[in-house]
Design an enzyme around this catalytic site. Structure first.
Site, PDB file in Angstrom:
ATOM      1  N   GLU A 121     -35.495  20.402  28.283  1.00  0.00           N
ATOM      2  CA  GLU A 121     -34.670  20.738  29.448  1.00  0.00           C
ATOM      3  C   GLU A 121     -35.181  21.986  30.162  1.00  0.00           C
ATOM      4  O   GLU A 121     -34.946  22.157  31.363  1.00  0.00           O
ATOM      5  CB  GLU A 121     -33.194  20.900  29.065  1.00  0.00           C
ATOM      6  N   HIS A 142     -32.127  16.878  17.549  1.00  0.00           N
ATOM      7  CA  HIS A 142     -30.734  16.468  17.393  1.00  0.00           C
ATOM      8  C   HIS A 142     -30.574  15.134  16.674  1.00  0.00           C
ATOM      9  O   HIS A 142     -29.818  15.039  15.700  1.00  0.00           O
ATOM     10  CB  HIS A 142     -30.037  16.462  18.757  1.00  0.00           C
ATOM     11  N   ASP A 151     -26.487  21.209  23.920  1.00  0.00           N
ATOM     12  CA  ASP A 151     -26.934  22.527  24.369  1.00  0.00           C
ATOM     13  C   ASP A 151     -27.632  22.522  25.721  1.00  0.00           C
ATOM     14  O   ASP A 151     -28.359  23.448  26.053  1.00  0.00           O
ATOM     15  CB  ASP A 151     -27.841  23.161  23.316  1.00  0.00           C
ATOM     16  N   GLU A 241     -21.398  20.321  19.445  1.00  0.00           N
ATOM     17  CA  GLU A 241     -22.597  20.395  18.610  1.00  0.00           C
ATOM     18  C   GLU A 241     -22.318  21.225  17.357  1.00  0.00           C
ATOM     19  O   GLU A 241     -22.754  20.882  16.250  1.00  0.00           O
ATOM     20  CB  GLU A 241     -23.743  21.017  19.418  1.00  0.00           C
TER      21      GLU A 241
END
Length: 252
Positions: A121, A142, A151, A241
Site C-alpha cells: 500500500e 496477513h 492496516d 486486526e
C-alpha cells in the site's frame, strides 16, 4: 545543500538527495533487501515527518534495495501485539505512516524495484507509481499469519483497484505481476528492470522543478479522497486486526 542528520538516524531507511532536491528513501536491512520489522514500523512515521519539515526536499522517490521492494517481515519483532497497549502503539504508528505519506508537501514517485508483498500500500499511495517488469504485488503476511488485513491494505487496494480485486487479493494471498497491476490501474508505467529507478528519478526531477506552492497544493488536491478513506477506515480495520492477533495468541 548540507546533509540532514535524519539521513543516518534510521536503521532500515537509507537516504540520498540530488542537487536539485529529489530525495530517495530506500527500505533496506543491513544494506540489502528489506525485512520489515517493528523498528521499521516505529521509524517510518518519524522519518516522514522529518522529510516534510525539510524545505530542501522538492520531491521524493520511494523504493526498496536490490531486486526487492519488500517481501519479508519479522513478525516477532513487532512485540506482543495481542496486548492492548502494544497494539495501540502499532495502530497509532500504522495510521501515522499512511496519513503522513499522503500529506507530504511534495510529490512522491514510488518505484517497485521487485516483489512488493509486504506493505504494498505504500507504493499505491504515491503520486506516480513505476514498476520494474519483475515487480509483483500482494499481501503475504496477513493470510500467512491468519490476521485480518486492517492496516490500510484493505482501504488502499479497494480505492485503487476496486472492491472485487481487493477482496480477491486479500482473501487468497495470491500475487499479481507488474503487467496485471498496470492493467488494474495500480501502476502508471512498467519498465525494464534495470531502468525502474532511473525512470522514477527522471519523473521526480520533472516534478521537483515545478513551483513549490503548486507542488504542495496539487498534492492536497489529488489526495483528499484517499486521505479521508484512510482516516475513516484504518483505525477500525486495525482494531479488528488486533482482535485476530489476540485470538491467535489465546489459541496457542
Amino acid at each position: 545543500m548540507t546533509q540532514p542528520d535524519y539521513f543516518t538516524r534510521f536503521e532500515n531507511l537509507a537516504f540520498d538527495r540530488t542537487d536539485d532536491g529529489v530525495l530517495t528513501m530506500r527500505f533496506h536491512t543491513d544494506g540489502g533487501p528489506a525485512t520489515f520489522t517493528g523498528q521499521t514500523h516505529e521509524d517510518l512515521p518519524k522519518a516522514l515527518e522529518e522529510i516534510a519539515l525539510d524545505a530542501d526536499n522538492r520531491a521524493l522517490v520511494l523504493t526498496g534495495t536490490g531486486d526487492v521492494f519488500m517481501d519479508s517481515i519479522d513478525g516477532d519483532s513487532l512485540g506482543e501485539i495481542f496486548r492492548p497497549a502494544v497494539w495501540e502503539k502499532i495502530r497509532t504508528e500504522g495510521l501515522a505512516v499512511l496519513q503522513r505519506l499522503l500529506s507530504l508537501p511534495i510529490p512522491v514517485v514510488g518505484v517497485a524495484n521487485g516483489p512488493a508483498t509486504v506493505h504494498s500500500e505504500y507504493l499505491l499511495l504515491t503520486d506516480i507509481h513505476i514498476a520494474s517488469e519483475r515487480a509483483t504485488y500482494g499481501d503475504f503476511p496477513h493470510p500467512a499469519f491468519g490476521i485480518t488485513a486492517g492496516d490500510g491494505l484493505q482501504v488502499v487496494w479497494e480505492e485503487i483497484a476496486g472492491t472485487a480485486r481487493a477482496k480477491w487479493l486479500l482473501w487468497t494471498g495470491d500475487t499479481i505481476d507488474a503487467a496485471t497491476a498496470e492493467r488494474w490501474g495500480v501502476v502508471n508505467e512498467v519498465v525494464e528492470h534495470d531502468q525502474a529507478y532511473a525512470r522514477g528519478l527522471e519523473l521526480a526531477r520533472t516534478l521537483a522543478a515545478k513551483p513549490r506552492l503548486y507542488r504542495s497544493l496539487q498534492k492536497q488536491t489529488l489526495n483528499q479522497k484517499l486521505l479521508r478513506r484512510i482516516v475513516e477506515g484504518v483505525p477500525f480495520g486495525m482494531a479488528l486486526e488486533g482482535l485476530t492477533a489476540a485470538d491467535l495468541a489465546y489459541q496457542q
